[in-house]
Design a protein around this motif. Structure first.
Motif, PDB file in Angstrom:
ATOM      1  N   MET A  16      35.614 -51.649-102.026  1.00  0.00           N
ATOM      2  CA  MET A  16      35.727 -52.039-103.268  1.00  0.00           C
ATOM      3  C   MET A  16      36.150 -53.487-103.646  1.00  0.00           C
ATOM      4  O   MET A  16      36.011 -54.618-104.153  1.00  0.00           O
ATOM      5  N   ILE A  17      37.334 -53.495-103.422  1.00  0.00           N
ATOM      6  CA  ILE A  17      38.598 -54.055-103.654  1.00  0.00           C
ATOM      7  C   ILE A  17      37.574 -55.583-102.544  1.00  0.00           C
ATOM      8  O   ILE A  17      38.209 -56.794-102.566  1.00  0.00           O
ATOM      9  N   ALA A  18      37.254 -55.534-101.529  1.00  0.00           N
ATOM     10  CA  ALA A  18      36.729 -56.193-100.269  1.00  0.00           C
ATOM     11  C   ALA A  18      36.520 -57.244-101.414  1.00  0.00           C
ATOM     12  O   ALA A  18      35.721 -58.317-101.200  1.00  0.00           O
ATOM     13  N   ILE A  19      34.866 -56.412-101.660  1.00  0.00           N
ATOM     14  CA  ILE A  19      33.949 -56.922-101.863  1.00  0.00           C
ATOM     15  C   ILE A  19      34.078 -57.686-103.544  1.00  0.00           C
ATOM     16  O   ILE A  19      33.687 -58.755-103.808  1.00  0.00           O
ATOM     17  N   TRP A  20      35.088 -57.245-104.744  1.00  0.00           N
ATOM     18  CA  TRP A  20      35.637 -57.447-105.804  1.00  0.00           C
ATOM     19  C   TRP A  20      36.153 -58.942-105.012  1.00  0.00           C
ATOM     20  O   TRP A  20      35.836 -60.364-105.621  1.00  0.00           O
ATOM     21  N   ASN A  21      37.162 -59.038-104.471  1.00  0.00           N
ATOM     22  CA  ASN A  21      37.772 -59.931-103.681  1.00  0.00           C
ATOM     23  C   ASN A  21      36.835 -61.426-103.422  1.00  0.00           C
ATOM     24  O   ASN A  21      36.885 -62.710-103.029  1.00  0.00           O
TER      25      ASN A  21
END
Length: 163
Positions: A16-21
């Motif tokens: 999730m953090i990777a996609i958001w970033n």
């Protein structure tokens, strides 16, 4: 592809953090400018009313996500807001549509009456066409309301949908 949209779990935080970033770093759709870290990402996602993830059932890979939260408080607390992010490798597969539809159902299930998007960038044509196809109404245009990554200002188009 067998896709499901479900509530996130702590095990989903890294993708999730990777996609958001990825979306933040693109600098053309999200207002945020600072990428999430493991610590700030956990706090950010846990503070939302609901977070959904789109998962490929066959591979167990998280391909997209959304956050849902109040748009305001008190007498306007029945209006929610959401943001959507799809991995660049999974765009064009209608994952965004599944995220929006699930978000609308979750918004209603959490007692919200209206889903409002405050800052859809005018040039984000895929998102705008999706929202309009799903029955969202554009409220107008805010000239120069979004600072693009390259430094120019782009118009934003607020949208809403009655839940």
């Amino acid at each position: 592809m067998n896709l499901t949209v479900r509530a996130y779990t702590p095990a989903d935080l890294a993708p999730m953090i990777a996609i958001w970033n990825e979306v933040v770093e693109d600098g053309i759709a999200f207002p945020q400018t600072i990428p999430l870290t493991e610590t700030t990402g956990q706090a950010f996602f846990s503070a939302q009313t609901f977070c959904g993830v789109a998962e490929n059932i066959d591979t167990k890979e998280v391909l997209g996500l959304y956050i849902l939260h109040p748009n305001n408080e008190g007498r306007c607390g029945h209006i929610c807001n959401a943001s959507y992010a799809v991995s660049s490798k999974a765009r064009g597969l209608h994952i965004g549509e599944q995220l929006v539809l699930d978000c609308m159902a979750q918004g209603k299930a959490h007692g919200f009456r209206i889903l409002q998007f405050n800052a859809v960038v005018r040039t984000n044509l895929h998102a705008r066409h999706l929202y309009e196809r799903l029955g969202f109404q554009q409220l107008g245009v805010i000239p120069g309301g979004f600072l693009m990554k390259d430094g120019h200002y782009e118009d934003i188009c607020p949208y809403y949908h009655l839940l």
